[in-house]
Enzyme design. Structure first.
Site, short mmCIF file in Angstrom:
data_model
loop_
_atom_site.label_atom_id
_atom_site.label_comp_id
_atom_site.label_asym_id
_atom_site.label_seq_id
_atom_site.Cartn_x
_atom_site.Cartn_y
_atom_site.Cartn_z
CD GLN A 105 -2.51 -1.17 2.58
OE1 GLN A 105 -3.58 -0.32 2.81
NE2 GLN A 105 -2.05 -1.65 3.64
CG HIS A 123 -2.70 2.47 -1.88
ND1 HIS A 123 -2.71 2.65 -0.63
CD2 HIS A 123 -3.76 2.00 -2.49
CE1 HIS A 123 -3.74 1.76 -0.05
NE2 HIS A 123 -4.38 1.63 -1.22
C1 BV8 Z 1 -11.69 3.13 -3.60
C2 BV8 Z 1 -2.83 8.16 -0.89
C3 BV8 Z 1 -13.69 3.27 -4.62
C4 BV8 Z 1 -1.43 7.93 -1.32
C5 BV8 Z 1 -3.95 6.50 0.50
C6 BV8 Z 1 -16.25 3.22 4.33
C7 BV8 Z 1 -15.97 1.94 4.81
C8 BV8 Z 1 -14.97 1.24 3.96
C9 BV8 Z 1 -14.34 1.82 2.91
C10 BV8 Z 1 -14.61 3.13 2.70
C11 BV8 Z 1 -15.54 3.81 3.41
N1 BV8 Z 1 -15.51 5.00 2.75
C12 BV8 Z 1 -14.63 5.17 1.77
C13 BV8 Z 1 -14.28 4.13 1.56
C14 BV8 Z 1 -13.34 3.58 0.73
C15 BV8 Z 1 -11.68 4.25 1.07
C16 BV8 Z 1 -11.36 3.75 2.37
O1 BV8 Z 1 -11.03 2.61 2.46
N2 BV8 Z 1 -11.53 4.53 3.24
C17 BV8 Z 1 -11.42 4.03 4.77
C18 BV8 Z 1 -10.17 5.16 5.42
C19 BV8 Z 1 -12.59 4.34 5.67
N3 BV8 Z 1 -10.83 3.63 -0.21
C20 BV8 Z 1 -10.72 4.29 -1.15
O2 BV8 Z 1 -11.07 5.44 -1.22
C21 BV8 Z 1 -9.97 3.64 -2.23
N4 BV8 Z 1 -10.62 3.76 -3.27
O3 BV8 Z 1 -12.34 2.34 -2.84
O4 BV8 Z 1 -12.32 3.85 -4.54
C22 BV8 Z 1 -14.29 3.45 -5.83
C23 BV8 Z 1 -14.95 2.28 -6.32
C24 BV8 Z 1 -15.35 2.48 -7.67
C25 BV8 Z 1 -15.09 3.75 -8.68
C26 BV8 Z 1 -14.63 4.69 -8.12
C27 BV8 Z 1 -13.87 4.56 -6.71
C28 BV8 Z 1 -8.59 4.27 -2.29
C29 BV8 Z 1 -7.70 3.97 -0.97
C30 BV8 Z 1 -6.42 4.48 -1.19
C31 BV8 Z 1 -6.30 5.91 -0.69
N5 BV8 Z 1 -4.79 6.51 -0.67
N6 BV8 Z 1 -3.11 7.31 0.42
C32 BV8 Z 1 -0.47 8.66 -0.19
O5 BV8 Z 1 -0.61 9.78 -0.11
O6 BV8 Z 1 0.12 8.02 0.34
S1 BV8 Z 1 -4.48 5.56 1.80
C33 BV8 Z 1 -3.20 5.88 3.01
O7 BV8 Z 1 -3.68 4.58 3.78
C34 BV8 Z 1 -1.81 5.13 2.35
O8 BV8 Z 1 -1.89 4.69 1.17
C35 BV8 Z 1 -1.85 3.74 3.26
O9 BV8 Z 1 -0.96 3.11 2.42
C36 BV8 Z 1 -2.89 3.53 3.45
C37 BV8 Z 1 -3.09 2.47 4.82
O10 BV8 Z 1 -2.49 3.03 5.87
P1 BV8 Z 1 -1.54 2.06 6.67
O11 BV8 Z 1 -0.40 1.68 5.50
O12 BV8 Z 1 -2.17 1.01 7.12
O13 BV8 Z 1 -0.76 2.84 7.60
P2 BV8 Z 1 -1.26 3.42 9.02
O14 BV8 Z 1 -0.76 4.59 9.50
O15 BV8 Z 1 -2.82 3.28 8.87
O16 BV8 Z 1 -0.85 2.09 9.86
C38 BV8 Z 1 0.39 1.75 10.22
C39 BV8 Z 1 0.29 0.54 10.87
O17 BV8 Z 1 1.76 0.17 11.12
C40 BV8 Z 1 -0.36 0.65 12.30
O18 BV8 Z 1 -0.92 -0.35 12.61
C41 BV8 Z 1 1.02 0.51 13.24
O19 BV8 Z 1 0.60 -0.35 14.47
C42 BV8 Z 1 2.00 -0.22 12.40
N7 BV8 Z 1 3.46 -0.23 12.77
C43 BV8 Z 1 3.83 0.76 13.09
N8 BV8 Z 1 5.36 0.66 13.58
C44 BV8 Z 1 5.47 -0.76 13.02
C45 BV8 Z 1 4.37 -1.00 12.56
N9 BV8 Z 1 4.21 -2.32 11.89
C46 BV8 Z 1 5.45 -3.05 11.89
N10 BV8 Z 1 6.41 -2.69 12.20
C47 BV8 Z 1 6.92 -1.37 12.77
N11 BV8 Z 1 7.91 -0.82 13.04
#
Ligand code: BV8
Ligand code: ZN
Length: 247
Positions: A105, A123
């Site tokens: 991602q 992504h």
């Molecule tokens: C789409 C842009 C539809 C690039 C990103 C309601 C319910 C469900 C879904 C949705 C909803 N409302 C809307 C949606 C869809 C939406 C979505 O999922 N929203 C969520 C947030 C509610 N998704 C979308 O919009 C996607 N598109 O669905 O299109 C569609 C369908 C048909 C036609 C048209 C459209 C697009 C999703 C992509 C969005 N872009 N980023 C950028 O600028 O980076 S999202 C962003 O979050 C990043 O890309 C990232 O990759 C992604 C996920 O985050 P994580 O990688 O998990 O990072 P996070 O900080 O959250 O977590 C880090 C983890 O690491 C933690 O758990 C932590 O404990 C852990 N950690 C920390 N240190 C360590 C560690 N682990 C291991 N070792 C360590 N040392």
């Protein structure tokens, strides 16, 4: 080997196909802030304000400032032991004629920089920019301009990443689901499992009887789904797993 089961190592040793999904957590130990951790990127700004097309058109300068800041940060960090262990794991399986797929991602270049080859970037990639109108895209961008423009048609360039509400590349997503559904072991590493459709991958792997493992110091939103949870940092535990696998 108290951090993970012998069962996992046996399954890895007998696996014909291993698929890994990574999130921002795998880059945390390289010094790249994650999105949702307490010191995460989204705390200063919310995704809604920055990572979507409307905000880009409304606050083009702000959004570009944020991405330039991230690009600069990413260009000055290096992969960590977790990245290198994953490229070693890919080599381990490909040398045995077996399958290894890395789905990320993350939009940083760190998996590539650490030698991983077969990467599916769900992504996009922050180091690439593309025109909002024509098909022009570029890896290097003149940073002088506050808002970079297209040399072909003069319109704005945007970071070549997938924003909220934008669909992922169908080809990449289909391939990712196929590899999740056809693997013996599936790892979900460093992701909060909050963003869809990426978060569906472990569910599909489980439905097809893969042994699914989460590596994350915290429990993610889908932790309950996993056959094994390793609540450790990826940079610490992945080299340990590789150590055991190579024995
Ligand atoms: C789409 C842009 C539809 C690039 C990103 C309601 C319910 C469900 C879904 C949705 C909803 N409302 C809307 C949606 C869809 C939406 C979505 O999922 N929203 C969520 C947030 C509610 N998704 C979308 O919009 C996607 N598109 O669905 O299109 C569609 C369908 C048909 C036609 C048209 C459209 C697009 C999703 C992509 C969005 N872009 N980023 C950028 O600028 O980076 S999202 C962003 O979050 C990043 O890309 C990232 O990759 C992604 C996920 O985050 P994580 O990688 O998990 O990072 P996070 O900080 O959250 O977590 C880090 C983890 O690491 C933690 O758990 C932590 O404990 C852990 N950690 C920390 N240190 C360590 C560690 N682990 C291991 N070792 C360590 N040392
Ligand atoms: Zn153009």
């Amino acid at each position: 080997m108290e951090n993970f089961s012998t069962n996992l190592i046996n399954k890895l040793k007998n696996a014909n196909s291993v698929t890994v999904l990574t999130g921002a957590g795998v880059s945390a130990e390289s010094g790249v802030p994650t999105f949702r951790d307490k010191d995460g990127l989204w705390n200063k700004f919310s995704p809604q304000d920055l990572a979507n097309m409307n905000s880009f058109l409304k606050n083009t300068e702000l959004v570009w400032e944020w991405y330039k800041w991230r690009k600069n940060l990413i260009s000055n960090v290096s992969p960590n032991a977790g990245h290198y262990a994953l490229s070693e794991m890919e080599e381990y399986y490909t040398n045995k004629g077996k399958k290894f797929t890395l789905i990320t991602q993350n939009v940083d270049d760190l998996h590539k920089k650490s030698g991983s080859k077969n990467i599916l970037e769900l992504h996009g990639n922050i180091m690439r920019s593309r025109c909002i109108k024509c098909n022009y895209s570029t890896e290097n961008m003149d940073n002088e301009k506050t808002i970079p423009t297209c040399i072909q048609c003069g319109n704005y360039l945007r970071p070549d990443v997938v924003w909220f509400g934008e669909s992922l590349s169908e080809e990449i997503l289909d391939k990712a689901f196929e590899e999740a559904e056809n693997c013996d072991v599936f790892f979900s590493i460093g992701t909060s499992s909050l963003v869809y459709p990426a978060a569906m991958l472990p569910v599909h792997a489980r439905d097809e009887d893969a042994y699914i493992v989460e590596i994350n110091p915290e429990r993610s939103a889908l932790a309950y789904l996993f056959d094994e949870e390793i609540n450790k940092k990826s940079g610490e535990i992945l080299p340990e797993i590789m150590q055991e696998l190579k024995k």
